[in-house]
Design a protein around this motif. Structure first.
Motif, PDB file in Angstrom:
ATOM      1  N   ALA A  89      12.574  -5.528  16.136  1.00  0.00           N
ATOM      2  CA  ALA A  89      11.174  -5.830  15.823  1.00  0.00           C
ATOM      3  C   ALA A  89      10.749  -5.223  14.498  1.00  0.00           C
ATOM      4  CB  ALA A  89      10.266  -5.325  16.937  1.00  0.00           C
ATOM      5  N   VAL A  90      11.313  -4.086  14.139  1.00  0.00           N
ATOM      6  CA  VAL A  90      10.903  -3.398  12.913  1.00  0.00           C
ATOM      7  C   VAL A  90      11.169  -4.279  11.696  1.00  0.00           C
ATOM      8  CG1 VAL A  90      11.179  -1.342  11.492  1.00  0.00           C
ATOM      9  CG2 VAL A  90      11.264  -1.142  13.984  1.00  0.00           C
ATOM     10  N   GLY A  91      12.333  -4.884  11.619  1.00  0.00           N
ATOM     11  CA  GLY A  91      12.656  -5.770  10.502  1.00  0.00           C
ATOM     12  C   GLY A  91      11.780  -7.013  10.488  1.00  0.00           C
ATOM     13  N   VAL A  92      11.532  -7.590  11.654  1.00  0.00           N
ATOM     14  CA  VAL A  92      10.674  -8.772  11.756  1.00  0.00           C
ATOM     15  C   VAL A  92       9.260  -8.432  11.265  1.00  0.00           C
ATOM     16  CG1 VAL A  92       9.575 -10.377  13.380  1.00  0.00           C
ATOM     17  CG2 VAL A  92      11.997  -9.796  13.642  1.00  0.00           C
ATOM     18  N   VAL A  93       8.738  -7.304  11.696  1.00  0.00           N
ATOM     19  CA  VAL A  93       7.392  -6.888  11.298  1.00  0.00           C
ATOM     20  C   VAL A  93       7.334  -6.652   9.796  1.00  0.00           C
ATOM     21  CG1 VAL A  93       5.687  -5.028  11.503  1.00  0.00           C
ATOM     22  CG2 VAL A  93       6.767  -5.964  13.550  1.00  0.00           C
ATOM     23  N   ARG A  94       8.348  -6.005   9.238  1.00  0.00           N
ATOM     24  CA  ARG A  94       8.375  -5.763   7.780  1.00  0.00           C
ATOM     25  C   ARG A  94       8.317  -7.081   7.008  1.00  0.00           C
ATOM     26  NH1 ARG A  94      12.543  -1.512   8.530  1.00  0.00           N
ATOM     27  NH2 ARG A  94      14.064  -3.167   8.229  1.00  0.00           N
ATOM     28  N   ARG A  95       9.138  -8.050   7.402  1.00  0.00           N
ATOM     29  CA  ARG A  95       9.165  -9.333   6.690  1.00  0.00           C
ATOM     30  C   ARG A  95       7.825 -10.067   6.794  1.00  0.00           C
ATOM     31  NH1 ARG A  95      14.297  -8.909   8.732  1.00  0.00           N
ATOM     32  NH2 ARG A  95      13.867 -10.115  10.613  1.00  0.00           N
ATOM     33  N   ARG A  96       7.260 -10.105   7.974  1.00  0.00           N
ATOM     34  CA  ARG A  96       5.965 -10.790   8.145  1.00  0.00           C
ATOM     35  C   ARG A  96       4.864 -10.087   7.367  1.00  0.00           C
ATOM     36  NH1 ARG A  96       5.278 -13.809  13.799  1.00  0.00           N
ATOM     37  NH2 ARG A  96       7.339 -14.748  13.831  1.00  0.00           N
ATOM     38  N   ALA A  97       4.851  -8.768   7.417  1.00  0.00           N
ATOM     39  CA  ALA A  97       3.824  -8.016   6.689  1.00  0.00           C
ATOM     40  C   ALA A  97       3.962  -8.229   5.186  1.00  0.00           C
ATOM     41  CB  ALA A  97       3.921  -6.537   7.032  1.00  0.00           C
ATOM     42  N   ARG A  98       5.188  -8.220   4.677  1.00  0.00           N
ATOM     43  CA  ARG A  98       5.407  -8.450   3.239  1.00  0.00           C
ATOM     44  C   ARG A  98       4.853  -9.816   2.830  1.00  0.00           C
ATOM     45  NH1 ARG A  98      10.366  -7.253   3.183  1.00  0.00           N
ATOM     46  NH2 ARG A  98      10.187  -5.113   2.490  1.00  0.00           N
ATOM     47  N   ASP A  99       5.079 -10.834   3.659  1.00  0.00           N
ATOM     48  CA  ASP A  99       4.546 -12.169   3.371  1.00  0.00           C
ATOM     49  C   ASP A  99       3.017 -12.158   3.328  1.00  0.00           C
ATOM     50  OD1 ASP A  99       7.131 -13.165   3.274  1.00  0.00           O
ATOM     51  OD2 ASP A  99       7.041 -14.075   5.283  1.00  0.00           O
ATOM     52  N   VAL A 100       2.396 -11.481   4.269  1.00  0.00           N
ATOM     53  CA  VAL A 100       0.935 -11.404   4.311  1.00  0.00           C
ATOM     54  C   VAL A 100       0.397 -10.668   3.092  1.00  0.00           C
ATOM     55  CG1 VAL A 100      -1.026 -10.372   5.561  1.00  0.00           C
ATOM     56  CG2 VAL A 100       0.773 -11.586   6.816  1.00  0.00           C
ATOM     57  N   LEU A 101       0.998  -9.552   2.746  1.00  0.00           N
ATOM     58  CA  LEU A 101       0.532  -8.761   1.600  1.00  0.00           C
ATOM     59  C   LEU A 101       0.683  -9.553   0.303  1.00  0.00           C
ATOM     60  CD1 LEU A 101       2.048  -5.368   2.742  1.00  0.00           C
ATOM     61  CD2 LEU A 101      -0.374  -6.029   2.825  1.00  0.00           C
ATOM     62  N   THR A 102       1.751 -10.332   0.200  1.00  0.00           N
ATOM     63  CA  THR A 102       1.941 -11.196  -0.966  1.00  0.00           C
ATOM     64  C   THR A 102       0.854 -12.269  -0.998  1.00  0.00           C
ATOM     65  OG1 THR A 102       4.314 -10.797  -0.989  1.00  0.00           O
ATOM     66  CG2 THR A 102       3.541 -12.792  -2.101  1.00  0.00           C
ATOM     67  N   GLU A 103       0.581 -12.861   0.166  1.00  0.00           N
ATOM     68  CA  GLU A 103      -0.476 -13.867   0.260  1.00  0.00           C
ATOM     69  C   GLU A 103      -1.836 -13.283  -0.129  1.00  0.00           C
ATOM     70  OE1 GLU A 103      -2.542 -16.269   3.878  1.00  0.00           O
ATOM     71  OE2 GLU A 103      -0.351 -16.372   3.770  1.00  0.00           O
ATOM     72  N   TRP A 104      -2.059 -12.024   0.184  1.00  0.00           N
ATOM     73  CA  TRP A 104      -3.307 -11.357  -0.176  1.00  0.00           C
ATOM     74  C   TRP A 104      -3.357 -10.995  -1.661  1.00  0.00           C
ATOM     75  CZ3 TRP A 104      -4.025  -7.375   4.369  1.00  0.00           C
ATOM     76  CH2 TRP A 104      -4.388  -8.059   5.530  1.00  0.00           C
ATOM     77  N   GLY A 105      -2.254 -11.160  -2.375  1.00  0.00           N
ATOM     78  CA  GLY A 105      -2.242 -10.910  -3.812  1.00  0.00           C
ATOM     79  C   GLY A 105      -1.945  -9.481  -4.219  1.00  0.00           C
ATOM     80  N   LEU A 106      -1.401  -8.668  -3.316  1.00  0.00           N
ATOM     81  CA  LEU A 106      -1.044  -7.300  -3.686  1.00  0.00           C
ATOM     82  C   LEU A 106       0.146  -7.303  -4.637  1.00  0.00           C
ATOM     83  CD1 LEU A 106      -2.859  -6.663  -1.194  1.00  0.00           C
ATOM     84  CD2 LEU A 106      -1.331  -4.743  -0.785  1.00  0.00           C
ATOM     85  N   PRO A 107       0.143  -6.419  -5.622  1.00  0.00           N
ATOM     86  CA  PRO A 107       1.318  -6.298  -6.491  1.00  0.00           C
ATOM     87  C   PRO A 107       2.551  -5.940  -5.661  1.00  0.00           C
ATOM     88  CG  PRO A 107      -0.538  -5.043  -7.364  1.00  0.00           C
ATOM     89  CD  PRO A 107      -0.928  -5.501  -5.987  1.00  0.00           C
ATOM     90  N   GLU A 108       3.722  -6.355  -6.126  1.00  0.00           N
ATOM     91  CA  GLU A 108       4.961  -6.151  -5.371  1.00  0.00           C
ATOM     92  C   GLU A 108       5.210  -4.676  -5.041  1.00  0.00           C
ATOM     93  OE1 GLU A 108       9.731  -7.013  -5.732  1.00  0.00           O
ATOM     94  OE2 GLU A 108       8.362  -8.143  -7.006  1.00  0.00           O
ATOM     95  N   ALA A 109       5.013  -3.788  -6.013  1.00  0.00           N
ATOM     96  CA  ALA A 109       5.251  -2.356  -5.783  1.00  0.00           C
ATOM     97  C   ALA A 109       4.290  -1.807  -4.728  1.00  0.00           C
ATOM     98  CB  ALA A 109       5.122  -1.573  -7.082  1.00  0.00           C
ATOM     99  N   THR A 110       3.053  -2.242  -4.759  1.00  0.00           N
ATOM    100  CA  THR A 110       2.062  -1.806  -3.768  1.00  0.00           C
ATOM    101  C   THR A 110       2.442  -2.316  -2.391  1.00  0.00           C
ATOM    102  OG1 THR A 110       0.327  -1.800  -5.438  1.00  0.00           O
ATOM    103  CG2 THR A 110      -0.382  -1.927  -3.140  1.00  0.00           C
ATOM    104  N   ALA A 111       2.819  -3.593  -2.315  1.00  0.00           N
ATOM    105  CA  ALA A 111       3.222  -4.177  -1.036  1.00  0.00           C
ATOM    106  C   ALA A 111       4.415  -3.429  -0.448  1.00  0.00           C
ATOM    107  CB  ALA A 111       3.542  -5.657  -1.213  1.00  0.00           C
ATOM    108  N   GLU A 112       5.366  -3.027  -1.286  1.00  0.00           N
ATOM    109  CA  GLU A 112       6.534  -2.298  -0.796  1.00  0.00           C
ATOM    110  C   GLU A 112       6.142  -0.944  -0.201  1.00  0.00           C
ATOM    111  OE1 GLU A 112       9.639  -3.394  -0.281  1.00  0.00           O
ATOM    112  OE2 GLU A 112       8.845  -5.311  -0.953  1.00  0.00           O
ATOM    113  N   GLU A 113       5.173  -0.265  -0.806  1.00  0.00           N
ATOM    114  CA  GLU A 113       4.708   1.014  -0.250  1.00  0.00           C
ATOM    115  C   GLU A 113       4.025   0.804   1.095  1.00  0.00           C
ATOM    116  OE1 GLU A 113       2.343   3.035  -3.184  1.00  0.00           O
ATOM    117  OE2 GLU A 113       4.107   3.548  -4.386  1.00  0.00           O
TER     118      GLU A 113
END
Length: 141
Positions: free
Chosen positions: A31-55
């Protein structure tokens, strides 16, 4: 994805609009990997910079891992974007019983809190009789 825009007044009494994402967390290590991937997609959709999204994803990973390792199911990830802040919440059903020999030695665990402290503007836990919500707020820029 369960992404929606809600009035912040519905969440905490403020009046500004907020982006919200919620996701049920399976009680497994996968689940941890699945959650990370979904969250990264959402943060990208919200327009967060890549470095910020990674943190933010790193903090999500730490909080979700703790819920999977140490808490009773069910668990849920909640993300809020308000102003210049991303709030991460992981809500679980409280601490699971600890069986002798099931927890690694203290030098092999406990670094996740250091990661959260290093990246978050603020963080904490809301503990109730039937649930615990661990949260962290990070800059969105």
């Amino acid at each position: 994805m369960n992404v929606q825009v809600m009035d912040r007044a519905d969440l905490a009494g403020a009046a500004a609009a907020t982006a919200v994402y919620t996701f049920a967390v399976s009680h497994s290590f996968q689940a941890v990997g699945v959650v990370r991937r979904r969250a990264r997609d959402v943060l990208t959709e919200w327009g967060l910079p890549e470095a910020t999204a990674e943190e933010v994803v790193l903090v999500i990973s730490e909080l979700v891992t703790n819920a999977v390792l140490h808490a009773l199911p069910p668990a849920e990830l909640r993300l809020f974007l308000h102003g210049g802040v991303v709030r991460v919440e992981v809500c679980d059903s409280g601490a699971a019983p600890v069986w002798p020999g099931s927890v690694p030695a203290s030098d092999e665990r406990g670094r996740g809190r250091d990661v959260v402290e290093a990246l978050a503007l603020r963080h904490g836990a809301d503990v109730r009789s039937d649930s615990t919500t661990y949260w962290a707020e990070l800059p969105a820029c």
